[in-house]
Design a protein around this motif. Structure first.
Motif, mmCIF file in Angstrom:
data_model
loop_
_atom_site.group_PDB
_atom_site.id
_atom_site.type_symbol
_atom_site.label_atom_id
_atom_site.label_comp_id
_atom_site.label_asym_id
_atom_site.label_seq_id
_atom_site.Cartn_x
_atom_site.Cartn_y
_atom_site.Cartn_z
ATOM 1 N N ILE A 33 -4.890 2.805 7.022
ATOM 2 C CA ILE A 33 -3.164 2.028 7.054
ATOM 3 C C ILE A 33 -3.259 1.794 8.480
ATOM 4 O O ILE A 33 -2.567 0.543 8.705
ATOM 5 N N GLY A 35 0.480 5.353 -0.786
ATOM 6 C CA GLY A 35 -0.212 7.032 -1.464
ATOM 7 C C GLY A 35 0.372 7.301 -1.861
ATOM 8 O O GLY A 35 1.631 7.275 -2.424
ATOM 9 N N ILE A 77 0.488 -1.212 0.429
ATOM 10 C CA ILE A 77 -0.008 0.047 -0.156
ATOM 11 C C ILE A 77 1.184 1.628 -0.155
ATOM 12 O O ILE A 77 1.815 0.896 0.434
ATOM 13 N N ASP A 119 -6.078 7.178 7.355
ATOM 14 C CA ASP A 119 -5.061 6.675 8.733
ATOM 15 C C ASP A 119 -5.683 5.675 9.014
ATOM 16 O O ASP A 119 -4.645 4.751 9.247
HETATM 17 N N1 UDP Z 1 2.119 6.116 4.397
HETATM 18 C C1 UDP Z 1 1.396 6.647 4.536
HETATM 19 N N2 UDP Z 1 0.237 5.986 3.489
HETATM 20 C C2 UDP Z 1 1.331 4.646 2.493
HETATM 21 C C3 UDP Z 1 2.647 4.875 3.000
HETATM 22 C C4 UDP Z 1 2.693 5.418 3.445
HETATM 23 O O1 UDP Z 1 -0.022 6.937 5.591
HETATM 24 O O2 UDP Z 1 0.273 4.570 1.677
HETATM 25 C C5 UDP Z 1 2.569 6.668 5.490
HETATM 26 C C6 UDP Z 1 3.554 5.920 6.728
HETATM 27 O O3 UDP Z 1 2.254 5.386 7.476
HETATM 28 C C7 UDP Z 1 4.702 6.061 7.656
HETATM 29 C C8 UDP Z 1 5.023 7.898 6.768
HETATM 30 O O4 UDP Z 1 3.670 7.597 5.349
HETATM 31 O O5 UDP Z 1 3.848 7.248 8.373
HETATM 32 C C9 UDP Z 1 6.509 6.898 6.242
HETATM 33 O O6 UDP Z 1 7.156 7.556 7.294
HETATM 34 P P1 UDP Z 1 8.441 6.588 6.365
HETATM 35 O O7 UDP Z 1 9.659 7.136 7.808
HETATM 36 O O8 UDP Z 1 8.207 4.989 6.677
HETATM 37 O O9 UDP Z 1 9.228 7.234 5.243
HETATM 38 P P2 UDP Z 1 9.457 7.932 3.679
HETATM 39 O O10 UDP Z 1 8.270 7.974 3.090
HETATM 40 O O11 UDP Z 1 9.048 8.925 4.982
HETATM 41 O O12 UDP Z 1 10.567 7.031 2.968
#
Ligand code: UDP
Length: 405
Positions: free
Chosen positions: A291, A253, A251, A288
């Motif tokens: 997720i 976004g 998943i 959220d």
């Molecule tokens: N996230 C989300 N939906 C998605 C993919 C990621 O809400 O489809 C959120 C995930 O739950 C987390 C954040 O985006 O809170 C990603 O943070 P992370 O430090 O893992 O990775 P980044 O995207 O900053 O490299």
């Protein structure tokens, strides 16, 4: 949500300490600046950090720089190059980066005692430090320990103008002639992303996303980004699937500052080849709560990144007491202590092996996951993060060795 609501989770003394520290800086203006309100870890943290600081009496704000698609193409390249991935960054790219930073400088209102600039995208805003005044902090969320040297040298010209830098882990930092603070990111246990859900809420979110719950679910929650290696996750799943009947959910976004997503998503769809037990949830940004529900409904959470910043997704999974298999990169080993709070894995074979181990030993998986939750409670919740930021602001105000509270 009020600060007192965190008391049952972290204990009263933690909240009292925050109030004490904040009382030393009531009304202090802190202007956070980054490049997106949605998507990715930085936005995730600021969303909660800013209101909590406000409740504590700190005048915290959050501004986002404006950039064109071409600018975000460039910043994505810079991001990858700083992570050590080879990228073709031209002089025109650097010029565009500076041009957009300077346009933002001209438009933005920089009043405030503390400018808290997040990540490379707005890093050059510090050129305004001379006339805007205040203390300037550069908060780097990525691992810049072995960057493309040319890109780092370009960025370093701006980084050294800050009063302080913040990195997520000791291993992420660079030798710099400015003060460095090491502060890990955090998650908010009361946000929609992490709060407890009833089984009805979980069932309804899973049904809404069209994911059946007839078999164990293996999940990776991540933007569709080459560094998160979603295709590698599919390859590992194919190996697991030979001996264990399960489903895979990928998943992700879109973050508004990540133009690479579509390309990676196309590769993921091709690798999945239309298999019915692989669910690719993309296109529409999921809430959220969705997720959260998916993480809670998963038997194993994978984070098979090739390079990482901190990986909030790992903290989110551990806090939900989910068994985790994650690569030994970036901030992940701070969270996953191998065979204690989860399993660290190497490569596709290693990931497949670890996932199989957890799916076939539910008691062991549960034990790891419970340890993981306690590890997050003590180290990676937002209350600890707020405390570290308050201490950082205090430290910037004082040059003496001992600060009397
Ligand atoms: N996230 C989300 N939906 C998605 C993919 C990621 O809400 O489809 C959120 C995930 O739950 C987390 C954040 O985006 O809170 C990603 O943070 P992370 O430090 O893992 O990775 P980044 O995207 O900053 O490299």
């Amino acid at each position: 949500m009020k600060l007192a609501d965190y008391e049952p989770i972290v204990g009263r003394s933690v909240i009292e300490e925050l109030r004490l520290l904040a009382s030393k800086m009531a009304g202090r203006e802190v202007q956070n600046i980054n490049s997106t309100f949605v998507g990715g870890g930085v936005a995730e943290i600021l969303n909660r950090m800013v209101p909590i600081l406000q409740e504590l009496g700190v005048d915290a704000r959050w501004t986002v720089i404006k950039g064109s698609p071409a600018f975000f193409e460039v910043t994505k390249k810079l991001h990858n190059a700083l992570h050590g991935r080879p990228e073709d960054v031209s002089d025109e790219d650097f010029d565009l980066f500076l041009d957009i930073n300077r346009r933002n400088m001209a438009e933005m209102d920089f009043h405030g005692q503390t400018m808290f600039v997040h990540d490379p995208q707005p890093c050059a805003l510090v050129e305004r430090k001379g006339d805007a005044g205040g203390k300037w902090i550069w908060r780097c969320h990525i691992d810049v320990s072995s960057p493309d040297e040319r890109v780092w040298r370009f960025l370093e010209r701006y980084v050294v103008r800050y009063d302080a830098t913040v990195f997520s882990a000791p291993a992420f930092s660079r030798p710099l002639p400015v003060r460095q603070f090491l502060i890990s990111p955090s998650i908010d246990p009361l946000s929609d992303k992490n709060k407890e859900l009833t089984s009805r809420e979980i069932d309804s979110a899973m049904a809404g996303m069209g994911i059946p719950r007839d078999k164990p679910i293996v999940t990776q929650v991540s933007r569709f980004d080459y560094m998160k290696d979603p295709v590698g996750v599919i390859r590992a799943f194919e190996q697991v699937r030979r001996s264990i009947d399960c489903r895979l959910v990928l998943i992700g976004g879109g973050a508004t500052d990540d133009p690479e997503g579509e390309k990676v998503l196309a590769q993921v769809r091709e690798a999945a080849g239309g298999r019915v037990d692989i669910h690719i949830v993309a296109g529409q940004t999921r809430s959220d709560i969705e997720i959260n529900a998916l993480q809670r409904a998963s038997a194993v959470i994978v984070q098979k990144s090739l390079r990482e910043g901190f990986a909030l997704t790992v903290a989110e999974a551990l806090w939900k007491a989910r068994p985790v298999v994650a690569s030994d990169v970036g901030g992940i080993p701070l969270q996953v202590r191998h065979r204690l709070t989860g399993l660290l894995s190497h490569g596709i074979d290693g990931t497949a092996y670890a996932v199989r181990q957890l799916l076939s030993n539910p008691d062991y998986a549960r034990w790891l996951a419970e340890n993981g939750r306690e590890h997050v409670r003590h180290n990676f919740l937002i209350t600890r993060h707020v405390r570290d930021y308050l201490l950082l602001f205090l430290a910037l105000d004082h040059t003496e060795d001992v600060i009397h509270l």
